[in-house]
Design a protein around this motif. Structure first.
Motif, short mmCIF file in Angstrom:
data_model
loop_
_atom_site.label_atom_id
_atom_site.label_comp_id
_atom_site.label_asym_id
_atom_site.label_seq_id
_atom_site.Cartn_x
_atom_site.Cartn_y
_atom_site.Cartn_z
N LEU A 146 1.01 -1.12 0.07
CA LEU A 146 0.00 0.25 0.08
C LEU A 146 0.88 1.62 0.08
O LEU A 146 2.03 1.11 0.54
CB LEU A 146 -1.00 -0.08 1.43
N LEU A 147 0.11 2.21 -0.69
CA LEU A 147 1.31 3.27 -0.39
C LEU A 147 1.29 3.94 1.10
O LEU A 147 0.29 3.57 1.72
CB LEU A 147 0.65 4.93 -1.05
N ASN A 148 2.81 4.06 1.57
CA ASN A 148 2.86 4.78 2.67
C ASN A 148 1.73 5.82 3.14
O ASN A 148 1.71 6.13 3.90
CB ASN A 148 4.45 5.58 2.13
N GLU A 149 1.70 6.67 1.87
CA GLU A 149 0.70 8.47 2.73
C GLU A 149 -0.24 7.51 2.28
O GLU A 149 -1.40 7.59 1.51
CB GLU A 149 1.23 9.46 1.57
N THR A 150 -1.59 7.58 3.30
CA THR A 150 -2.78 6.63 3.30
C THR A 150 -4.07 7.36 4.38
O THR A 150 -3.21 7.49 5.15
CB THR A 150 -2.89 5.39 3.27
N THR A 151 -5.16 6.90 4.61
CA THR A 151 -5.37 7.70 5.45
C THR A 151 -5.37 7.03 6.28
O THR A 151 -5.67 5.78 6.08
CB THR A 151 -7.50 7.95 5.33
N ASP A 152 -6.28 7.51 8.05
CA ASP A 152 -6.28 6.04 9.01
C ASP A 152 -7.38 4.71 8.32
O ASP A 152 -6.97 4.03 8.91
CB ASP A 152 -6.53 7.21 10.65
N GLU A 153 -8.14 5.34 7.72
CA GLU A 153 -9.91 4.78 8.32
C GLU A 153 -9.42 3.71 6.54
O GLU A 153 -9.28 2.19 7.19
CB GLU A 153 -10.62 5.59 7.13
N PHE A 154 -8.43 3.96 5.91
CA PHE A 154 -7.76 2.82 4.68
C PHE A 154 -7.05 2.47 5.75
O PHE A 154 -7.03 0.77 5.03
CB PHE A 154 -7.40 3.77 3.01
N LEU A 155 -5.91 2.71 5.91
CA LEU A 155 -4.96 1.52 6.81
C LEU A 155 -5.90 1.56 7.99
O LEU A 155 -5.62 -0.04 8.10
CB LEU A 155 -4.16 2.49 7.34
N ARG A 156 -6.85 0.59 8.05
CA ARG A 156 -7.89 0.67 9.57
C ARG A 156 -8.62 -1.29 8.34
O ARG A 156 -8.68 -1.44 8.54
CB ARG A 156 -8.53 1.22 10.01
N ASP A 157 -8.41 -0.60 7.59
CA ASP A 157 -9.39 -1.62 6.18
C ASP A 157 -7.93 -2.66 5.92
O ASP A 157 -8.84 -3.63 5.95
CB ASP A 157 -10.14 -0.59 5.10
N ILE A 158 -7.17 -1.81 5.84
CA ILE A 158 -5.71 -3.05 5.29
C ILE A 158 -5.59 -3.82 6.79
O ILE A 158 -5.30 -5.28 6.18
CB ILE A 158 -4.84 -2.55 4.78
N GLU A 159 -5.11 -3.35 7.94
CA GLU A 159 -5.05 -4.21 8.60
C GLU A 159 -5.84 -5.32 9.47
O GLU A 159 -5.69 -6.36 9.15
CB GLU A 159 -4.85 -3.02 10.33
#
Length: 168
Positions: A146-159
């Motif tokens: 994933l792109l290093n610069e991302t939103t917290d919400e998107f990062l939660r989905d990835i996690e």
């Protein structure tokens, strides 16, 4: 008048078909659970599962959205799962990745290796998350880039996607 009625029917059919196609496309990006004989994973909303993609992967998915500015040619995230025999190594190695963390975890009696790394492609920074486990002489490895610069919400989905990945 003779042309008007068939023309209206044709337009009505085109509108109907277009609406059906749009609804089908929207459903493709809804969350879903993917289950095979080797693994289970929950694909988050906004991701499309690739059907008939690269045969080296048991599962492929990518985000609907792309990055911005210098990362506009890259999707926000891609994910794939490889399955191979424990005695063999996958053909592709990521020697250029810089490992930030590498831990072993036991989840539900199954041991997993979870790594987090960094990668740079065309001056764009990425985060690489991997989770792998071995069962019945086979290694199953999930890799999410994933792109290093991302939103917290998107990062939660990835996690959540990473946590949902389990061997069967």
């Amino acid at each position: 008048m003779e042309i008007l009625i068939p023309g209206l029917i044709l337009v009505a059919l085109m509108v109907y078909a277009s609406t059906r196609i749009k609804k089908s496309a929207a459903r493709a990006y809804e969350p879903e659970t993917i289950e095979t004989e080797d693994f289970v994973i929950n694909k988050p909303a906004g991701f499309l599962t690739v059907i008939g993609g690269d045969p080296q992967y048991a599962f492929e998915s990518y985000s609907k959205e792309f990055g911005t500015d210098s990362a506009s040619e890259f999707r926000k995230a891609t994910a794939h799962i490889s399955v191979y025999n424990a005695g063999s190594r996958p053909a592709k190695r990521d020697a250029g990745d810089r490992i930030d963390s590498d831990v072993s975890k036991k989840i539900g009696g199954q041991s997993y290796r979870v790594t987090e790394a960094r990668r740079t492609v065309k001056n764009v920074d990425f985060k690489v998350l991997r989770k792998s486990g071995e069962k019945n002489g086979r290694i199953v490895k999930l890799e999410i880039v994933l792109l290093n610069e991302t939103t917290d919400e998107f990062l939660r989905d990835i996690e959540a996607m990473l946590l949902s990945f389990e061997l069967k």
